[in-house]
Design an enzyme around this catalytic site. Sequence first.
Site, PDB file in Angstrom:
ATOM      1  N   CYS A   1      -0.426   0.805  33.994  1.00  0.00           N
ATOM      2  CA  CYS A   1       0.711   1.547  34.533  1.00  0.00           C
ATOM      3  C   CYS A   1       1.367   0.852  35.729  1.00  0.00           C
ATOM      4  O   CYS A   1       0.749   0.061  36.428  1.00  0.00           O
ATOM      5  CB  CYS A   1       0.338   2.969  34.911  1.00  0.00           C
ATOM      6  SG  CYS A   1      -0.205   3.964  33.516  1.00  0.00           S
ATOM      7  N   GLY A   2       2.615   1.159  35.944  1.00  0.00           N
ATOM      8  CA  GLY A   2       3.357   0.616  37.069  1.00  0.00           C
ATOM      9  C   GLY A   2       4.141   1.701  37.767  1.00  0.00           C
ATOM     10  O   GLY A   2       4.659   2.624  37.117  1.00  0.00           O
TER      11      GLY A   2
END
Length: 298
Positions: free
Chosen positions: A2-3
């Site tokens: 995830c970012g």
Amino acid sequence: MCGIVGLFLKSKSLEPQLGAMLSQMLGVMTDRGPDSAGFAVYSAGDDAHIKLTLRPDNGDDIDAVAGDLSRHLGQTLGHSKRGSHLVLTIPKNAEQLVRDWLAAHRPGIRVVGAGSRMELYKEVGLPRVVAERFALKDMAGTHGIGHTRMATESAVTTDGAHPFSTGIDQCLVHNGSLSNHNGVRRNLQRDGLTFQTENDTEVAAAYLTWRLRQGMDLESALEACLSDLDGFYTFVVGTESGFAVLRDPIACKPAVMAETDDYVAFGTEYRALVGLPGVENARLFEPEPARVYVWERH
């Protein structure tokens, strides 16, 4: 994986560029989360009205909702459609009436965000594609947060996409995993909070809502997370007046911030920040473990 990205503008001159800058930051994070993406933008609003962001589920038709609700309430409602989502602008005192009508007549349409200033959009797809679908680059505002998701623990669905919003003008994105979210969820349900998904990030958002309803300020509510939420996590939170960052005491998830006289920016990786104006002269730092960072407009 995830970012996460976040951008809080100090300079009013940059407000027309908020969406363009946030869109670029979100796209850079694609390989950290190619399954889905979402973002929340805080723009103009007033104290008398509230904006509800609606998302269709199970193919329900969203185009006629504004007209049907206007006839039901006996007044014309402001509305705008971006991609698959519809934003209704309604009087604050009509919020519960609208929610009740949707539950009774359009159960396939979800309220994914509510606030005087917040609009929230999320979908399955590459972050760049999702940003284009909702024309993020054309949005103006004071601050916003975004998330790219790699669905390692659940199916690739829009339901699992971030941000999650469980309170007025409040939303949260998360990189990590909570180990005690089921127990926290049960406790919050006993106190009247409701959930739309099984995602642990929605639990974190609801926990903050619960603490804020108890009278805590945002900083105190986030500090309480350190004792009540187990796991590894980085939270970026949006509110009506600003945004905040918290990493767990171990802080194994990457995070970097840049601050100038014009803005504060957050990225899971530095490359999300390199396109920002003046970043080469910014104060760059890694948020410390177990420390709450809050920036607000007054």
